[in-house]
Design a protein around this motif. Structure first.
Motif, PDB file in Angstrom:
ATOM      1  N   UNK A 109      10.372  16.628 -44.322  1.00  0.00           N
ATOM      2  CA  UNK A 109       9.312  17.515 -45.031  1.00  0.00           C
ATOM      3  C   UNK A 109      10.109  18.263 -46.254  1.00  0.00           C
ATOM      4  N   UNK A 110      10.694  17.325 -47.049  1.00  0.00           N
ATOM      5  CA  UNK A 110      11.516  17.783 -48.219  1.00  0.00           C
ATOM      6  C   UNK A 110      10.727  17.108 -49.306  1.00  0.00           C
ATOM      7  N   UNK A 111      11.224  17.729 -50.714  1.00  0.00           N
ATOM      8  CA  UNK A 111      10.695  17.048 -51.751  1.00  0.00           C
ATOM      9  C   UNK A 111      11.553  15.890 -52.344  1.00  0.00           C
ATOM     10  N   UNK A 112      12.701  15.501 -51.502  1.00  0.00           N
ATOM     11  CA  UNK A 112      13.464  14.382 -51.836  1.00  0.00           C
ATOM     12  C   UNK A 112      13.675  13.733 -50.467  1.00  0.00           C
ATOM     13  N   UNK A 113      13.936  12.374 -50.491  1.00  0.00           N
ATOM     14  CA  UNK A 113      14.415  11.651 -49.375  1.00  0.00           C
ATOM     15  C   UNK A 113      15.948  11.953 -49.358  1.00  0.00           C
ATOM     16  N   UNK A 114      16.579  11.534 -48.059  1.00  0.00           N
ATOM     17  CA  UNK A 114      17.849  11.439 -47.807  1.00  0.00           C
ATOM     18  C   UNK A 114      18.785  10.613 -48.659  1.00  0.00           C
ATOM     19  N   UNK A 115      20.033  10.911 -48.925  1.00  0.00           N
ATOM     20  CA  UNK A 115      20.799  10.131 -49.828  1.00  0.00           C
ATOM     21  C   UNK A 115      21.010   8.741 -49.119  1.00  0.00           C
ATOM     22  N   UNK A 116      20.931   8.409 -47.866  1.00  0.00           N
ATOM     23  CA  UNK A 116      21.386   7.402 -47.067  1.00  0.00           C
ATOM     24  C   UNK A 116      20.247   6.255 -47.313  1.00  0.00           C
ATOM     25  N   UNK A 117      20.268   5.566 -48.503  1.00  0.00           N
ATOM     26  CA  UNK A 117      19.147   4.547 -48.533  1.00  0.00           C
ATOM     27  C   UNK A 117      20.095   3.578 -49.512  1.00  0.00           C
ATOM     28  N   UNK A 118      19.250   2.514 -49.863  1.00  0.00           N
ATOM     29  CA  UNK A 118      19.635   1.268 -50.788  1.00  0.00           C
ATOM     30  C   UNK A 118      20.318   2.010 -52.119  1.00  0.00           C
ATOM     31  N   UNK A 119      19.579   2.957 -52.673  1.00  0.00           N
ATOM     32  CA  UNK A 119      19.953   3.331 -53.958  1.00  0.00           C
ATOM     33  C   UNK A 119      21.413   4.348 -53.876  1.00  0.00           C
ATOM     34  N   UNK A 120      21.419   4.820 -52.903  1.00  0.00           N
ATOM     35  CA  UNK A 120      22.437   6.013 -52.551  1.00  0.00           C
ATOM     36  C   UNK A 120      22.185   7.401 -53.150  1.00  0.00           C
ATOM     37  N   UNK A 121      20.823   7.623 -53.305  1.00  0.00           N
ATOM     38  CA  UNK A 121      20.235   8.519 -54.212  1.00  0.00           C
ATOM     39  C   UNK A 121      19.222   9.480 -53.351  1.00  0.00           C
ATOM     40  N   UNK A 122      19.129  10.681 -53.524  1.00  0.00           N
ATOM     41  CA  UNK A 122      18.046  11.263 -53.072  1.00  0.00           C
ATOM     42  C   UNK A 122      16.947  11.042 -54.254  1.00  0.00           C
ATOM     43  N   UNK A 123      15.625  10.413 -53.449  1.00  0.00           N
ATOM     44  CA  UNK A 123      14.779   9.930 -54.271  1.00  0.00           C
ATOM     45  C   UNK A 123      13.404  10.793 -54.196  1.00  0.00           C
ATOM     46  N   UNK A 124      12.759  10.971 -55.264  1.00  0.00           N
ATOM     47  CA  UNK A 124      11.839  12.294 -55.388  1.00  0.00           C
ATOM     48  C   UNK A 124      10.572  11.535 -54.611  1.00  0.00           C
ATOM     49  N   UNK A 125      10.134  12.306 -53.895  1.00  0.00           N
ATOM     50  CA  UNK A 125       8.824  11.739 -53.263  1.00  0.00           C
ATOM     51  C   UNK A 125       7.430  11.938 -54.203  1.00  0.00           C
ATOM     52  N   UNK A 126       6.575  10.948 -53.821  1.00  0.00           N
ATOM     53  CA  UNK A 126       5.409  11.199 -54.645  1.00  0.00           C
ATOM     54  C   UNK A 126       4.638  12.453 -54.241  1.00  0.00           C
ATOM     55  N   UNK A 169       5.647 -15.366 -43.234  1.00  0.00           N
ATOM     56  CA  UNK A 169       6.994 -15.434 -43.330  1.00  0.00           C
ATOM     57  C   UNK A 169       7.572 -14.353 -44.022  1.00  0.00           C
ATOM     58  N   UNK A 170       8.534 -13.601 -43.559  1.00  0.00           N
ATOM     59  CA  UNK A 170       9.375 -12.447 -44.362  1.00  0.00           C
ATOM     60  C   UNK A 170       9.690 -12.919 -45.732  1.00  0.00           C
ATOM     61  N   UNK A 171      10.086 -11.905 -46.509  1.00  0.00           N
ATOM     62  CA  UNK A 171      10.759 -12.188 -47.643  1.00  0.00           C
ATOM     63  C   UNK A 171      12.105 -11.903 -47.730  1.00  0.00           C
ATOM     64  N   UNK A 172      12.485 -11.390 -46.572  1.00  0.00           N
ATOM     65  CA  UNK A 172      13.908 -10.849 -46.387  1.00  0.00           C
ATOM     66  C   UNK A 172      14.351 -10.482 -45.235  1.00  0.00           C
ATOM     67  N   UNK A 173      15.524 -10.231 -44.496  1.00  0.00           N
ATOM     68  CA  UNK A 173      15.690  -9.531 -43.268  1.00  0.00           C
ATOM     69  C   UNK A 173      15.748  -8.043 -43.375  1.00  0.00           C
ATOM     70  N   UNK A 174      16.500  -7.566 -44.325  1.00  0.00           N
ATOM     71  CA  UNK A 174      16.652  -6.270 -44.136  1.00  0.00           C
ATOM     72  C   UNK A 174      16.603  -5.643 -45.921  1.00  0.00           C
ATOM     73  N   UNK A 193      11.535  -1.706 -56.959  1.00  0.00           N
ATOM     74  CA  UNK A 193      10.259  -1.011 -56.801  1.00  0.00           C
ATOM     75  C   UNK A 193       9.966  -1.212 -55.335  1.00  0.00           C
ATOM     76  N   UNK A 194       9.898  -2.237 -54.925  1.00  0.00           N
ATOM     77  CA  UNK A 194       9.375  -2.356 -53.318  1.00  0.00           C
ATOM     78  C   UNK A 194      10.228  -1.560 -52.496  1.00  0.00           C
ATOM     79  N   UNK A 195      11.495  -1.886 -52.522  1.00  0.00           N
ATOM     80  CA  UNK A 195      12.619  -1.000 -51.803  1.00  0.00           C
ATOM     81  C   UNK A 195      12.432   0.538 -52.046  1.00  0.00           C
ATOM     82  N   UNK A 196      12.085   1.097 -53.242  1.00  0.00           N
ATOM     83  CA  UNK A 196      12.048   2.383 -53.466  1.00  0.00           C
ATOM     84  C   UNK A 196      10.789   2.936 -52.696  1.00  0.00           C
TER      85      UNK A 196
END
Length: 316
Positions: free
Chosen positions: A299-316, A152-157, A286-289
């Motif tokens: 190919x950028x250092x940051x993700x798009x701002x269009x995500x759950x956190x509404x922030x550009x996230x720094x990639x590892x 079973x999944x933990x959620x849908x989205x 943490x799982x979402x991020x």
């Protein structure tokens, strides 16, 4: 079967065969009045539009929306987009197509961890519980739902929205609870049982299949109420279950998602409930991020701002 081709490897002119999920299925008519089947297919590498032009009456009966399907056909380009023209299609089951390479894990987003090993790890944690009533409670609920829990999944989205996601999330939270509860000198066993039960409502609240959706209960009652019902119905099978533990666990089930908004009921109101709340929130975020970062292909250092956190996230 010949070599299987994933959607991400489709190219114009390719003859392909493989296993995919039928996400959409519609009977339509061409401008000339001829009937055809319009499909959307998906696997873990992507989505593609597909068409069935021939043998409509026969092939339409072989599968439904939401099925895994075995397909052979060819790839063409239409309006600068690839599409799959299907010549043969059947519903795919492990019983029949397993010998040809069909494995749901290969076409449905799934946990990277072995479900059976995760199950064994949870059982080992439960066996450590000294409170035999709490131990029996978890064993009754988990073992009677083992088949569903393994996939079973933990959620849908949201977080853990993949095959075996419920199991992975439950194990992650239980392992966190084992470490944090003693640090705060709390009742570790109530916290562990709390985190194992808070998402149990998804087993009835979400229809688990190759395409997930809310059940009637999930839409109309919500996962917390369903979890409380599962909890209370199980308690009837346990003699002399401590009243204090029952009330505390019921409260945890109803309060764990609350964000302390004014005029809302069931806010975590004792230390163990508060810890369950924060374990759930921390672990989910943490799982979402992690997923957002992994799924970003730019190919950028940051993700798009269009995500759950509404922030550009720094990639590892």
């Amino acid at each position: 079967m010949k070599k299987l081709t994933s959607i991400g490897n489709f190219k114009e002119g390719y003859q392909v065969q493989g296993f995919y999920i039928c996400v959409e299925k519609n009977l339509r008519y061409t401008k000339g009045g001829d009937l055809y089947i319009d499909l959307e297919l998906r696997d873990i590498t992507g989505n593609i539009n597909a068409k069935i032009w021939d043998n409509i009456s026969e092939l339409n009966l072989k599968f439904e929306k939401g099925d895994a399907v075995a397909i052979s056909g060819y790839i063409e380009s239409y309006l600068d987009h690839l599409q799959l023209i299907i010549k043969k299609i059947n519903k795919a089951t492990i019983q029949y197509y397993g010998r040809y390479g069909f494995d749901p894990v290969k076409i449905v987003p799934s946990s990277k961890k072995d479900p059976q090993k995760m199950w064994e790890s949870i059982i080992a944690i439960v066996k450590e519980l000294k409170n035999k009533e709490l131990q029996k409670l978890i064993f009754l609920i988990f073992k009677s739902n083992k088949k569903e829990i393994l996939i079973h999944p933990g959620s849908i989205k949201s977080s853990y929205n993949f095959r075996s996601g419920f199991l992975e999330q439950a194990l992650d939270m239980a392992q966190i609870a084992k470490k944090l509860a003693p640090f705060y000198k709390l009742d570790k066993e109530i916290v562990i049982v709390g985190v194992l039960l808070i998402k149990i409502g998804v087993l009835k609240g979400i229809k688990s299949g190759y395409i997930t959706d809310y059940s009637k209960e999930g839409n109309m009652l919500g996962e917390s109420v369903i979890a409380r019902d599962i909890f209370n119905s199980t308690l009837k099978k346990i003699k002399n279950f401590p009243k204090d533990s029952r009330i505390k666990l019921e409260h945890i089930l109803l309060s764990y998602e609350n964000n302390f908004q004014p005029k809302t009921s069931y806010r975590p109101s004792f230390p163990e409930a508060l810890l369950v709340h924060f374990i759930y929130k921390m672990n989910s975020n943490m799982n979402l991020m992690e997923r957002i970062i992994l799924d970003d292909n730019e190919e950028n250092d940051f993700t798009s701002i269009h995500n759950h956190f509404r922030l550009p996230l720094l990639k590892k």
